[in-house]
Design an enzyme around this catalytic site. Structure first.
Site, PDB file in Angstrom:
ATOM      1  N   HIS A  50      36.937 -53.912  36.165  1.00 41.35           N
ATOM      2  CA  HIS A  50      38.193 -53.258  37.061  1.00 41.35           C
ATOM      3  C   HIS A  50      39.338 -53.093  36.405  1.00 41.35           C
ATOM      4  CE1 HIS A  50      40.778 -52.468  40.555  1.00 41.35           C
ATOM      5  NE2 HIS A  50      40.328 -51.174  40.404  1.00 41.35           N
ATOM      6  N   GLU A  53      39.203 -51.213  33.384  1.00 41.36           N
ATOM      7  CA  GLU A  53      39.399 -49.808  33.547  1.00 41.36           C
ATOM      8  C   GLU A  53      40.925 -49.455  34.118  1.00 41.36           C
ATOM      9  OE1 GLU A  53      39.795 -47.309  37.513  1.00 41.36           O
ATOM     10  OE2 GLU A  53      37.965 -48.972  37.676  1.00 41.36           O
ATOM     11  N   HIS A  54      41.692 -50.303  34.571  1.00 39.44           N
ATOM     12  CA  HIS A  54      42.996 -50.050  34.909  1.00 39.44           C
ATOM     13  C   HIS A  54      43.978 -49.969  33.503  1.00 39.44           C
ATOM     14  CE1 HIS A  54      44.235 -50.374  39.298  1.00 39.44           C
ATOM     15  NE2 HIS A  54      42.960 -50.268  39.348  1.00 39.44           N
ATOM     16  N   GLU A 130      46.018 -53.971  45.211  1.00 33.91           N
ATOM     17  CA  GLU A 130      45.160 -53.215  45.641  1.00 33.91           C
ATOM     18  C   GLU A 130      44.037 -54.121  46.462  1.00 33.91           C
ATOM     19  OE1 GLU A 130      41.245 -50.306  43.528  1.00 33.91           O
ATOM     20  OE2 GLU A 130      43.049 -51.425  42.331  1.00 33.91           O
TER      21      GLU A 130
END
Length: 422
Positions: A50, A53-54, A130
């Site tokens: 993740h 991905e960022h 997040e």
């Protein structure tokens, strides 16, 4: 869409290019789908997929983060990404004349991201926020607790976002090493759907995806379902519950019976749980069932959010529905479930983005793109006995229970097992 409109080419690097021409649309979606996600991570790098991905959108050798966004939005396009347990995807949707720009940008972020230290620290802060937001959202974080209870101490049970403890400690070198290991050309499908030609997409792939590493990725550890219970007391107005069971993978013969089971049990307003729990008794605002298939197994679950007082009536009703569906499925409700699943599938074909994603997932799971007529036929072939058998297979196994909120009146796992077997 016709089977003839779908074409596949495997480049010398190992990159697979799949396209579907949709002649009546004016747009195109193109994405790179990497067969790596949270279940490929070690405990020390949980959340790194993740994080990558960022970081992919935070600058390359040729583009800053701002330029990436500006170039896409200046032509009215959309760019996004997501991370799952078995896949990470990077995709754009644009007008057909801007296909080249989309391929250029996706290839650039996969092959030339720089991971500048300042951007990395900034994005680390964003991800920590997040994670904090997820922790503050009970009907979100409950699914992470459920996953961990079902698959304790293994990658498939860990949260996709990772934990604050790990994210705070991940180094730039770890991201680069993980990308080198898992983002090899043979582990990526470049899928495109819309107003395109296959030859054009192949040419773009040969131009913009030449710098992906050529290596075999490490395999994911097998998923070992164990089941268990997670119970967390919080001062909330509602108690959030996920009750689940080990389920089937994509290739299992019961894949479609389980899909229809989830639909008729809790997949819509006409489903058993919605009608019995919400409409007849008013015990919840939200209740539904879901499936989460993997390549080697999966999960079936029921989510409900209810008041502390209502939970004592809710749980026996839910369990009784799980008991009844093992031997009392009606043809009318099964027909409705078939219609819902078929309609959902066919409606998704009208979206270039959804079709693009389906092409990539089917190739990575099955090694082929499954014709729509074949899927529809398999849905139609599921009978009452198939659904009842699948329900017995699932609901007679060891369950998993996750509870968050005022938990005192929620029965424990042993009581649920006893009532299911009664």
């Amino acid at each position: 869409m016709s089977e003839e409109a779908i074409r596949v080419t495997r480049l010398g690097s190992g990159l697979t290019v799949i396209t579907e021409e949709m002649s009546r649309v004016e747009t195109v979606s193109i994405g790179a789908y990497v067969a790596a996600g949270a279940r490929f991570e070690t405990a020390e790098e949980n959340g790194i997929s993740h994080f990558l991905e960022h970081m992919a959108f935070k600058g390359t050798e040729r583009r800053s983060a701002a330029v990436i966004a500006e170039e896409i939005e200046s032509v009215g396009g959309h760019i996004n990404a997501y991370t799952a347990r078995e896949q990470t995807a990077y995709y754009v949707k644009l007008l057909k004349e801007d296909l080249g720009l989309g391929a250029d940008i996706i290839g650039d972020i996969l092959g030339h991201s720089t991971f500048e230290p300042e951007e990395l620290e900034r994005e680390r802060s964003v991800i920590l926020q997040e994670i904090g937001q997820a922790n503050d959202t009970p009907d979100d974080i409950i699914f992470d607790h459920f996953q961990e209870a079902a698959y304790p101490d293994q990658p498939v049970g860990r949260p996709v976002l990772g934990t604050a403890f790990v994210i705070e400690r991940l180094k730039r070198g770890s991201l680069l090493s993980y990308m080198q290991a898992h983002y090899g050309a043979g582990n990526v499908v470049l899928a495109a759907a819309g107003a395109l030609t296959h030859e054009r997409v192949v040419a773009l792939a040969e131009r913009h995806f030449t710098d992906l590493p050529v290596r075999e990725p490490p395999p994911a550890p097998p998923a070992d379902y164990r089941g268990g219970e997670h119970r967390e007391i919080r001062d909330l107005d509602q108690v959030h519950i996920v009750l689940g069971f080990p389920s089937v993978g994509y290739a299992d013969p019961d894949f479609y019976p389980v899909l229809l089971l989830a639909t008729l049990l809790g997949g819509g307003m006409s489903s058993r749980l919605f009608q019995e729990v919400r409409e007849k008794r008013g015990l919840v605002y939200s209740i539904y069932s879901f499936t989460a298939p993997y390549r080697d197994g999966g999960l079936f679950g029921i989510y409900a959010g209810t008041g502390e007082k209502e939970v004592e009536e809710l749980m026996p009703v839910v369990i009784e529905e799980l008991r009844k569906v093992q031997s009392k499925v009606g043809e009318a409700e099964l027909a409705r479930a078939r219609a819902q699943v078929k309609a959902s599938l066919l409606m998704s074909l009208e979206s270039t983005g959804s079709r693009c994603e389906q092409l990539a997932r089917q190739w990575q799971v099955y090694g082929r793109v499954i014709p729509i007529d074949e899927i529809v036929a398999k849905i139609a072939a599921v009978g009452i006995g198939d659904v009842e058998r699948a329900a017995a297979r699932l609901f007679q196994a060891r369950p998993t229970l996750a509870v968050l909120g005022p938990t005192a009146r929620v029965p424990g796992l042993a009581a649920i097992v006893e009532r299911l077997a009664a």
